[in-house]
Design a protein around this motif. Structure first.
Motif, short mmCIF file in Angstrom:
data_model
loop_
_atom_site.label_atom_id
_atom_site.label_comp_id
_atom_site.label_asym_id
_atom_site.label_seq_id
_atom_site.Cartn_x
_atom_site.Cartn_y
_atom_site.Cartn_z
N TRP A 137 -36.88 -21.49 33.99
CA TRP A 137 -36.50 -20.50 33.04
C TRP A 137 -36.29 -18.88 33.88
N GLN A 138 -35.54 -18.30 33.48
CA GLN A 138 -35.13 -16.57 34.03
C GLN A 138 -35.94 -15.86 32.84
N GLU A 139 -35.94 -14.18 33.27
CA GLU A 139 -36.20 -13.69 32.67
C GLU A 139 -35.22 -13.60 30.97
N SER A 140 -35.48 -12.86 30.10
CA SER A 140 -34.72 -12.81 28.80
C SER A 140 -33.43 -11.65 28.84
N LYS A 141 -32.46 -12.42 28.44
CA LYS A 141 -31.63 -11.41 28.37
C LYS A 141 -30.62 -11.11 27.20
N GLU A 142 -30.60 -10.02 26.64
CA GLU A 142 -29.66 -9.57 25.28
C GLU A 142 -28.64 -8.66 25.59
N ARG A 143 -27.56 -8.75 24.45
CA ARG A 143 -26.98 -7.87 24.14
C ARG A 143 -26.28 -8.27 22.53
N PRO A 144 -25.38 -7.03 22.20
CA PRO A 144 -25.07 -6.50 20.77
C PRO A 144 -24.29 -7.02 20.70
N VAL A 145 -23.76 -7.86 19.80
CA VAL A 145 -21.79 -8.88 19.14
C VAL A 145 -21.88 -8.20 18.27
N GLN A 158 -27.62 -23.81 34.75
CA GLN A 158 -27.06 -25.41 35.06
C GLN A 158 -27.70 -25.07 33.26
N ALA A 159 -27.89 -24.58 32.78
CA ALA A 159 -29.25 -25.25 31.47
C ALA A 159 -27.90 -24.33 30.18
N ARG A 160 -28.14 -25.18 29.39
CA ARG A 160 -27.72 -24.80 28.18
C ARG A 160 -28.53 -23.93 26.66
N ALA A 161 -27.88 -22.67 26.71
CA ALA A 161 -29.42 -21.28 26.16
C ALA A 161 -29.16 -21.69 24.86
N ASP A 162 -30.60 -21.82 24.75
CA ASP A 162 -30.96 -20.88 23.28
C ASP A 162 -30.33 -19.69 22.57
N GLY A 236 -20.38 -5.85 6.90
CA GLY A 236 -20.84 -5.09 7.36
C GLY A 236 -22.25 -4.59 7.68
N ALA A 237 -22.43 -6.15 8.47
CA ALA A 237 -23.51 -5.83 9.68
C ALA A 237 -24.11 -5.29 11.19
N THR A 238 -24.83 -5.35 11.33
CA THR A 238 -24.48 -5.45 13.07
C THR A 238 -25.74 -6.75 14.04
N ALA A 239 -25.43 -6.87 14.61
CA ALA A 239 -25.78 -8.02 15.62
C ALA A 239 -26.17 -8.21 16.84
N VAL A 240 -27.72 -8.25 17.37
CA VAL A 240 -28.11 -8.39 19.31
C VAL A 240 -28.02 -9.96 18.52
N ILE A 241 -27.74 -10.14 20.27
CA ILE A 241 -28.34 -12.03 20.65
C ILE A 241 -29.17 -11.52 21.97
N GLY A 242 -30.22 -13.26 22.18
CA GLY A 242 -31.19 -12.89 22.90
C GLY A 242 -31.04 -14.03 23.58
N TRP A 243 -31.09 -14.92 25.16
CA TRP A 243 -31.23 -15.88 25.59
C TRP A 243 -31.74 -16.21 26.83
N LYS A 244 -32.29 -17.00 27.08
CA LYS A 244 -33.30 -17.11 28.22
C LYS A 244 -31.87 -18.35 29.04
N GLU A 245 -31.90 -18.03 30.82
CA GLU A 245 -31.57 -18.69 31.66
C GLU A 245 -31.70 -19.23 32.68
N GLY A 246 -31.58 -20.39 32.45
CA GLY A 246 -32.56 -21.33 33.18
C GLY A 246 -31.45 -22.53 34.75
N GLU A 247 -32.20 -22.40 35.23
CA GLU A 247 -32.19 -22.94 36.80
C GLU A 247 -32.80 -24.48 37.57
N LEU A 248 -32.01 -25.44 38.12
CA LEU A 248 -32.06 -26.03 38.79
C LEU A 248 -33.51 -25.97 39.26
#
Length: 248
Positions: A137-145, A158-162, A236-248
């Motif tokens: 697993w790599q470092e966490s990423k984050e972005r507004p949506v 290559q991994a599914r990102a929770d 009327g809300a704002t949202a931010v998502i975060g995830w980690k990417e997985g490499e084999l």
């Protein structure tokens, strides 16, 4: 040089795999990469002599073997180093490679210790590692949506990102916010008061830090590798998502 460190359950350093002092030396001699065994299985087709594959082709958690070279100034230092490794091995819960990422560990299933004739000639400790997943697993990423419309999110690796999703109500309350991801539709049944934040992070769901997991229906949100569509419905809300990417 690759820095290799075993981590404890809190992600803190437990054993650095490179040591070079006047008394002891420790380094990685050999290292296998995680086994890539599919979740599905191969089955015999009766009466045909053929096999078919049934199930998912994504890899399941497997094993890897790390052999550590151990050296001591004398017998006492040599045996002490091997005892140190054997003592902390049951506590390993992560394996960090820099560069490379962090592998989640379920535990160590076998520790094999040996010497090359005598302690002065050096020895080895072979660790059989059981994974929680096959991915580094790599470092966490984050972005507004933006809410209310489909957003395209690029998931590398290559991994599914929770997903970790934070939804913050604006000047008015948000009722029954929902997330449409590759997992399907996830809904939190309740009201986010103005200015407060609902956070969905796997099975941990909180409203301004207070547990609110009982009000969730649907699957845990995730995105598949590549370009994926994500829709957050929370007027009327704002949202931010975060995830980690997985490499084999």
């Amino acid at each position: 040089m690759i820095d290799r460190v075993f981590l404890d359950e809190n992600g803190a350093d437990l054993l650095n795999l490179h040591r070079w002092t006047n008394e002891q030396a420790l380094f990685v001699k050999t290292e296998t990469l995680p086994d890539l065994i599919p979740v599905g299985t191969f089955e015999d087709v009766p009466g045909t002599g053929m096999k078919i594959f049934i199930g998912e082709r994504r890899p399941r958690a497997g094993q890897m073997v790390i052999t550590l070279a151990t050296h001591g100034k004398n017998h006492d230092f040599a045996f002490a180093l091997q005892r140190e490794i054997a003592t902390v091995a049951p506590l390993f819960r992560g394996y960090s490679r820099t560069p490379g990422g962090t592998l989640s560990i379920a535990g160590v299933s076998k520790v094999t210790r040996s010497f090359a004739g005598s302690a002065q000639l050096g020895g080895a400790v072979e660790l059989t590692i059981e994974h929680k997943s096959p991915y580094f697993w790599q470092e966490s990423k984050e972005r507004p949506v933006a809410v209310g419309s489909a957003a395209i999110v690029n998931i590398s690796g290559q991994a599914r990102a929770d997903l970790r999703t934070s939804i913050t109500a604006g000047g008015s309350a948000v009722i029954n916010p929902s997330i449409l991801s590759d997992a399907g539709l996830t809904t939190w049944h309740g009201t986010i008061p103005p200015g407060l934040t609902l956070t969905l992070d796997g099975e941990d769901v909180t409203l301004n830090g207070v547990d609110a997991a009982l009000y969730v229906t649907g699957p845990l949100p995730y995105l598949e590798p590549g370009l994926s569509s994500l829709t957050i419905i929370a007027a009327g809300a704002t949202a931010v998502i975060g995830w980690k990417e997985g490499e084999l």
